[in-house]
Design a protein around this motif. Structure first.
Motif, PDB file in Angstrom:
ATOM      1  N   ILE A 173     -47.139  -5.790 -11.767  1.00  0.00           N
ATOM      2  CA  ILE A 173     -45.875  -6.429 -11.351  1.00  0.00           C
ATOM      3  C   ILE A 173     -44.951  -6.595 -12.543  1.00  0.00           C
ATOM      4  CG2 ILE A 173     -46.770  -7.579  -9.277  1.00  0.00           C
ATOM      5  CD1 ILE A 173     -46.917 -10.179 -11.035  1.00  0.00           C
ATOM      6  N   GLY A 174     -45.216  -5.850 -13.595  1.00  0.00           N
ATOM      7  CA  GLY A 174     -44.267  -5.759 -14.702  1.00  0.00           C
ATOM      8  C   GLY A 174     -44.378  -6.828 -15.768  1.00  0.00           C
ATOM      9  N   GLU A 175     -45.408  -7.679 -15.694  1.00  0.00           N
ATOM     10  CA  GLU A 175     -45.560  -8.712 -16.734  1.00  0.00           C
ATOM     11  C   GLU A 175     -46.181  -8.098 -17.983  1.00  0.00           C
ATOM     12  OE1 GLU A 175     -44.190 -11.427 -16.396  1.00  0.00           O
ATOM     13  OE2 GLU A 175     -44.396 -12.269 -14.385  1.00  0.00           O
ATOM     14  N   LYS A 176     -45.640  -8.476 -19.149  1.00  0.00           N
ATOM     15  CA  LYS A 176     -46.101  -7.851 -20.385  1.00  0.00           C
ATOM     16  C   LYS A 176     -47.246  -8.646 -21.026  1.00  0.00           C
ATOM     17  CE  LYS A 176     -42.293  -4.941 -21.602  1.00  0.00           C
ATOM     18  NZ  LYS A 176     -41.606  -4.934 -20.315  1.00  0.00           N
ATOM     19  N   VAL A 177     -48.424  -8.337 -20.518  1.00  0.00           N
ATOM     20  CA  VAL A 177     -49.612  -9.004 -21.070  1.00  0.00           C
ATOM     21  C   VAL A 177     -50.534  -7.968 -21.722  1.00  0.00           C
ATOM     22  CG1 VAL A 177     -49.859 -11.156 -19.765  1.00  0.00           C
ATOM     23  CG2 VAL A 177     -50.471  -8.990 -18.710  1.00  0.00           C
ATOM     24  N   GLY A 178     -51.196  -8.390 -22.768  1.00  0.00           N
ATOM     25  CA  GLY A 178     -52.105  -7.492 -23.488  1.00  0.00           C
ATOM     26  C   GLY A 178     -53.449  -8.171 -23.723  1.00  0.00           C
ATOM     27  N   LEU A 179     -54.336  -7.461 -24.389  1.00  0.00           N
ATOM     28  CA  LEU A 179     -55.680  -8.006 -24.618  1.00  0.00           C
ATOM     29  C   LEU A 179     -56.191  -7.634 -26.005  1.00  0.00           C
ATOM     30  CD1 LEU A 179     -58.433  -9.234 -23.420  1.00  0.00           C
ATOM     31  CD2 LEU A 179     -59.055  -6.851 -23.021  1.00  0.00           C
ATOM     32  N   ILE A 180     -56.742  -8.617 -26.684  1.00  0.00           N
ATOM     33  CA  ILE A 180     -57.564  -8.316 -27.858  1.00  0.00           C
ATOM     34  C   ILE A 180     -58.982  -8.718 -27.491  1.00  0.00           C
ATOM     35  CG2 ILE A 180     -58.084  -8.852 -30.265  1.00  0.00           C
ATOM     36  CD1 ILE A 180     -55.088  -9.450 -30.659  1.00  0.00           C
ATOM     37  N   ARG A 181     -59.870  -7.733 -27.557  1.00  0.00           N
ATOM     38  CA  ARG A 181     -61.284  -8.015 -27.258  1.00  0.00           C
ATOM     39  C   ARG A 181     -62.100  -7.802 -28.538  1.00  0.00           C
ATOM     40  NH1 ARG A 181     -66.114  -5.119 -25.490  1.00  0.00           N
ATOM     41  NH2 ARG A 181     -65.022  -3.118 -25.551  1.00  0.00           N
ATOM     42  N   PRO A 182     -62.434  -8.886 -29.237  1.00  0.00           N
ATOM     43  CA  PRO A 182     -63.299  -8.718 -30.398  1.00  0.00           C
ATOM     44  C   PRO A 182     -64.652  -8.172 -29.936  1.00  0.00           C
ATOM     45  CG  PRO A 182     -62.271 -10.889 -30.404  1.00  0.00           C
ATOM     46  CD  PRO A 182     -62.027 -10.286 -29.051  1.00  0.00           C
ATOM     47  N   ILE A 183     -65.107  -7.135 -30.607  1.00  0.00           N
ATOM     48  CA  ILE A 183     -66.451  -6.589 -30.315  1.00  0.00           C
ATOM     49  C   ILE A 183     -67.424  -7.098 -31.374  1.00  0.00           C
ATOM     50  CG2 ILE A 183     -67.824  -4.473 -30.133  1.00  0.00           C
ATOM     51  CD1 ILE A 183     -65.237  -3.112 -29.076  1.00  0.00           C
ATOM     52  N   SER A 184     -66.966  -7.119 -32.632  1.00  0.00           N
ATOM     53  CA  SER A 184     -67.758  -7.802 -33.661  1.00  0.00           C
ATOM     54  C   SER A 184     -67.211  -9.221 -33.742  1.00  0.00           C
ATOM     55  CB  SER A 184     -67.636  -7.086 -35.005  1.00  0.00           C
ATOM     56  OG  SER A 184     -66.289  -7.056 -35.444  1.00  0.00           O
ATOM     57  N   ILE A 231     -69.270  -5.952 -45.610  1.00  0.00           N
ATOM     58  CA  ILE A 231     -69.371  -5.908 -44.147  1.00  0.00           C
ATOM     59  C   ILE A 231     -68.043  -6.348 -43.516  1.00  0.00           C
ATOM     60  CG2 ILE A 231     -70.550  -6.890 -42.138  1.00  0.00           C
ATOM     61  CD1 ILE A 231     -73.066  -7.151 -43.940  1.00  0.00           C
ATOM     62  N   ARG A 232     -67.469  -7.407 -44.091  1.00  0.00           N
ATOM     63  CA  ARG A 232     -66.176  -7.894 -43.569  1.00  0.00           C
ATOM     64  C   ARG A 232     -65.138  -6.782 -43.590  1.00  0.00           C
ATOM     65  NH1 ARG A 232     -66.948 -13.039 -46.246  1.00  0.00           N
ATOM     66  NH2 ARG A 232     -67.072 -14.696 -44.684  1.00  0.00           N
ATOM     67  N   LYS A 233     -65.118  -6.025 -44.698  1.00  0.00           N
ATOM     68  CA  LYS A 233     -64.108  -4.966 -44.834  1.00  0.00           C
ATOM     69  C   LYS A 233     -64.370  -3.801 -43.900  1.00  0.00           C
ATOM     70  CE  LYS A 233     -62.244  -5.618 -49.423  1.00  0.00           C
ATOM     71  NZ  LYS A 233     -63.272  -6.080 -50.397  1.00  0.00           N
ATOM     72  N   LYS A 234     -65.647  -3.454 -43.725  1.00  0.00           N
ATOM     73  CA  LYS A 234     -65.943  -2.173 -43.068  1.00  0.00           C
ATOM     74  C   LYS A 234     -66.356  -2.274 -41.611  1.00  0.00           C
ATOM     75  CE  LYS A 234     -67.185   0.590 -47.011  1.00  0.00           C
ATOM     76  NZ  LYS A 234     -68.296   1.272 -47.701  1.00  0.00           N
ATOM     77  N   GLU A 235     -66.761  -3.430 -41.164  1.00  0.00           N
ATOM     78  CA  GLU A 235     -67.409  -3.466 -39.849  1.00  0.00           C
ATOM     79  C   GLU A 235     -66.675  -4.279 -38.792  1.00  0.00           C
ATOM     80  OE1 GLU A 235     -69.572  -1.293 -39.451  1.00  0.00           O
ATOM     81  OE2 GLU A 235     -70.237  -0.878 -41.505  1.00  0.00           O
ATOM     82  N   GLU A 236     -65.375  -4.479 -38.966  1.00  0.00           N
ATOM     83  CA  GLU A 236     -64.595  -5.121 -37.897  1.00  0.00           C
ATOM     84  C   GLU A 236     -64.531  -4.184 -36.706  1.00  0.00           C
ATOM     85  OE1 GLU A 236     -60.588  -6.153 -38.783  1.00  0.00           O
ATOM     86  OE2 GLU A 236     -61.155  -7.761 -40.152  1.00  0.00           O
ATOM     87  N   ARG A 237     -64.821  -4.692 -35.542  1.00  0.00           N
ATOM     88  CA  ARG A 237     -64.733  -3.863 -34.328  1.00  0.00           C
ATOM     89  C   ARG A 237     -63.991  -4.645 -33.251  1.00  0.00           C
ATOM     90  NH1 ARG A 237     -69.242  -1.957 -36.768  1.00  0.00           N
ATOM     91  NH2 ARG A 237     -69.967   0.113 -36.188  1.00  0.00           N
ATOM     92  N   TYR A 238     -63.067  -3.965 -32.577  1.00  0.00           N
ATOM     93  CA  TYR A 238     -62.364  -4.622 -31.474  1.00  0.00           C
ATOM     94  C   TYR A 238     -61.734  -3.575 -30.573  1.00  0.00           C
ATOM     95  CZ  TYR A 238     -58.061  -3.477 -33.975  1.00  0.00           C
ATOM     96  OH  TYR A 238     -57.059  -2.795 -34.602  1.00  0.00           O
ATOM     97  N   GLU A 239     -61.300  -4.044 -29.415  1.00  0.00           N
ATOM     98  CA  GLU A 239     -60.525  -3.199 -28.516  1.00  0.00           C
ATOM     99  C   GLU A 239     -59.179  -3.886 -28.311  1.00  0.00           C
ATOM    100  OE1 GLU A 239     -60.788  -1.499 -23.909  1.00  0.00           O
ATOM    101  OE2 GLU A 239     -62.052  -3.154 -24.527  1.00  0.00           O
ATOM    102  N   GLY A 240     -58.097  -3.123 -28.376  1.00  0.00           N
ATOM    103  CA  GLY A 240     -56.769  -3.698 -28.135  1.00  0.00           C
ATOM    104  C   GLY A 240     -56.103  -2.979 -26.970  1.00  0.00           C
TER     105      GLY A 240
END
Ligand code: TPP
Ligand code: SF4
Lengths: 348, 242
Positions: A271-282, A232-241
């Motif tokens: 306003i040009g700031e370099k911010v990102g997001l990691i959203r874990p779904i699992s 499950i660890r190998k196959k079921e990681e879900r996220y949005e980046g």
């Protein structure tokens, strides 16, 4: 068939998603803020399905255990104090290798706490919660549409791996209304389960249990569980980046909190700031891949409606390569866009 | 020579783990004989309790599940609702059914679930080492009522069968005993009745079986049977309650 779009709440979307996924057994006990879910199941459970308002959460989860043992796609839902009461049954479901879906629409704790949204059951959900060496697959939807879609995924994952799956949301997600595109997926009705209790006609008796008395037997069984968890660890990681390639600061947030984080990002990006997001779904398995960033200068900001529970998983995933900051509120407090932006400005 | 006694198909040919003189083995056999006589082995689903009978499925030759301590009737409720054509029963001790599981018991009964319950009352917690049960008699010594159960400290022996008989969803309650061969035969008749009720879709049936635990009563198997007759049956009178 034409795809239908309807306006419903997160709680209702989960219920509708479950019915669409072929859930034919629901047992639950009322608790705010997930009451729309139990009411929806009572109203819309298909004719041959079973809806039971149980006398308590321990009864509800043990009914889910029974229905799962009998081969049905079964579900319960509750909120934090109720989920605490269900932990006994959840451990037994994991120990008996039964598939089931459990919904936790979190509220503030500890104790009776309040009925405001919170994310403070993260440890309980991702670390097992009940006794013994086990895991649930934990999925955290960030929108009403996703709540609907992930509920269907939950039933498939539960059946595939024979593990309980938890949908972890909070009171905001449960009660907010958004349009949902209904799926036209055909349910494989009554997928054959050779291990289920149906009466032993034409076969050897089936036993559903989690008791291993012979010396070494439980260790052997637990190693089997661990192997399953490894897959499950190998196959079921879900996220949005989002915007990970050039980000200097990466917000990490899940569920409702990630929606607020997204607003922050569009504001700062404009306003040009370099911010990102990691959203874990699992949340279990916790996604490792998006944190594999080599750039030492990246900073993470974990934002939670709790005092730093997911933070620990982020620390493990980052492995000391980059700096991690934290912003959290709980007990009904929700980190605001302003608070997050101020914090980012300090970090930048 | 004509064979007039057969091994019961619903019982595996294995030795049980019960203490000498224990009632569980007899009660298992009664359930198995009834299941065979009613021709329901291939439809039967038994729920084993947490207690000395926790591995009942090692002895019964049909589909079985186990339940967390006290939760058997919640598990059984769901299984029966999913498979109404199957014959679902729970087998539970007094600690299981009348202490930790009181809530599940009362509510399954009150819903009138079409289930059969075999309730083994041995007035003690066997598996955990002979502690006081809700059914322990006044004056009875256990590991946790060393001086004997006292009403002032521990309350009275609980009469679950009489309580359940008050509920409209319950259609049949009988108390039987394993005290003598005659009583064992009556016990079998009651268990059979409780299964027949389910086959006929009548509702919730419970048979309370007064059963010896020589080990934690500190008695020989023979003394334990006499104690059931002379003491226990006075507190828990036999016969049909509903
Ligand atoms: C939640 C929980 N609490 C306590 C126990 C320990 N325990 C196992 S059996 C038992 C009592 C069993 O007594 P009874 O139901 O009367 O059955 P008997 O052993 O006498 O046949 C207890 C307290 C447990 N397994 N689970
Ligand atoms: S402890 Fe009592 S109930 Fe348990 S097996 Fe021994 S005699 Fe039977």
């Amino acid at each position: 068939m034409e795809k239908k779009k309807i306006l419903i709440s997160g709680n209702e979307a989960i219920a509708e998603g479950a019915i669409q996924a072929g859930c034919t057994f629901y047992a639950g006990y009322p608790i705010t803020p997930q009451n729309e879910l139990i009411a929806y199941m009572a109203k819309h459970m298909p004719e041959k399905g079973v809806f039971i308002q149980a006398e308590s959460e321990p009864a509800a989860i043990n009914m889910v255990y029974g229905a799962a043992a009998a081969g049905a796609r079964s579900m319960t839902s509750s909120s934090s104090p109720g989920i605490s009461l269900m932990q006994e049954g959840i451990s037994y479901i994991a120990g008996s290798q039964l598939p089931a879906v459990i919904v936790n629409i979190m509220r503030g704790g500890p104790g009776l706490g309040n009925i405001a949204p919170a994310q403070s059951d993260y440890f309980q959900a991702t670390r097992g919660g009940g006794h013994g060496d086990y895991h649930l697959i934990i999925l955290a939807p960030g929108s009403v549409q996703e709540a609907y879609d992930l509920t269907q995924t939950s039933f498939d994952l539960a059946d595939k791996y024979r593990v309980p799956v938890m949908i972890l949301g909070d009171g905001i997600l449960g009660q907010m209304m958004e349009p949902v595109q209904l799926s036209t997926k055909k349910i494989k009705a009554n997928t054959f389960k050779g291990w289920a209790l149906t009466g032993c006609k034409g076969r050897k008796p089936n036993i559903v249990k989690s008791f291993f008395l012979r010396e070494g037997a439980l260790e052997e069984f637990n190693l089997g569980l661990q192997k399953n968890y490894e897959i499950i660890r190998k196959k079921e990681e879900r996220y949005e980046g989002l915007f990970l390639s050039d980000a200097k600061v990466i917000l990490v947030a899940y569920g409702t909190m990630a929606r607020i984080a997204k607003s922050v990002i569009s504001q700062l990006r404009s306003i040009g700031e370099k911010v990102g997001l990691i959203r874990p779904i699992s949340l279990w398995p916790f996604p490792q891949e998006p944190f594999n960033l080599k750039n030492k200068k990246i900073k993470y900001l974990v934002v939670e409606m709790s005092y730093g529970q997911m933070l620990e998983d982020v620390k493990l995933a980052v492995g000391g390569r980059q700096r991690i900051e934290f912003l959290g509120r709980s007990g009904g407090g929700v980190p605001s866009q302003e608070e997050i932006i101020n914090k980012i400005k300090k970090i930048l | 020579m004509e064979k007039i006694f057969f091994r019961t198909e619903s019982l595996y040919d294995v030795a049980t783990h019960y203490c000498p003189g224990c009632g569980h083995g007899i009660a298992h056999r009664l359930v198995a004989e009834v299941v065979d006589e009613l021709g329901i082995r291939e439809k039967a689903i038994g729920i084993a309790p947490v207690g000395c009978a926790v591995v009942a499925y090692d002895y019964w030759n049909f589909d079985c599940s186990e339940a967390a301590h006290g939760r058997a009737l919640a598990v059984a409720t769901a299984i029966k609702r999913i498979h109404p054509q199957n014959i679902v029963f729970t087998y539970q001790g007094d600690g299981d059914l009348a202490a930790i599981g009181t809530n599940e018991t009362i509510h399954a009964a009150n819903r009138g679930e079409n289930l059969t319950v075999v309730f083994i009352n041995n007035a003690v917690y066997g598996m955990t080492g002979g502690q006081m049960a809700p059914t322990t008699l006044l004056g009875q010594k256990t590991a946790t009522s060393i001086e004997g159960r006292q009403k002032e400290k521990h309350g009275y022996p609980i009469k679950i069968s009489e309580m359940l008989a008050l509920l409209p969803g319950v259609i049949y309650v009988e108390r039987v005993s394993l005290q003598s061969p005659q009583e064992v035969l009556k016990a079998k008749r009651a268990i059979k009745q409780a299964f027949e009720n389910q086959i006929n879709n009548l509702g919730f049936s419970l048979v309370e079986v007064l059963s010896p635990c020589p080990t934690y009563w500190g008695q020989s198997p023979k003394e334990a049977l006499d104690w059931i007759r002379d003491v226990m049956q006075k507190e828990f009178p036999l016969g049909r309650i509903k």
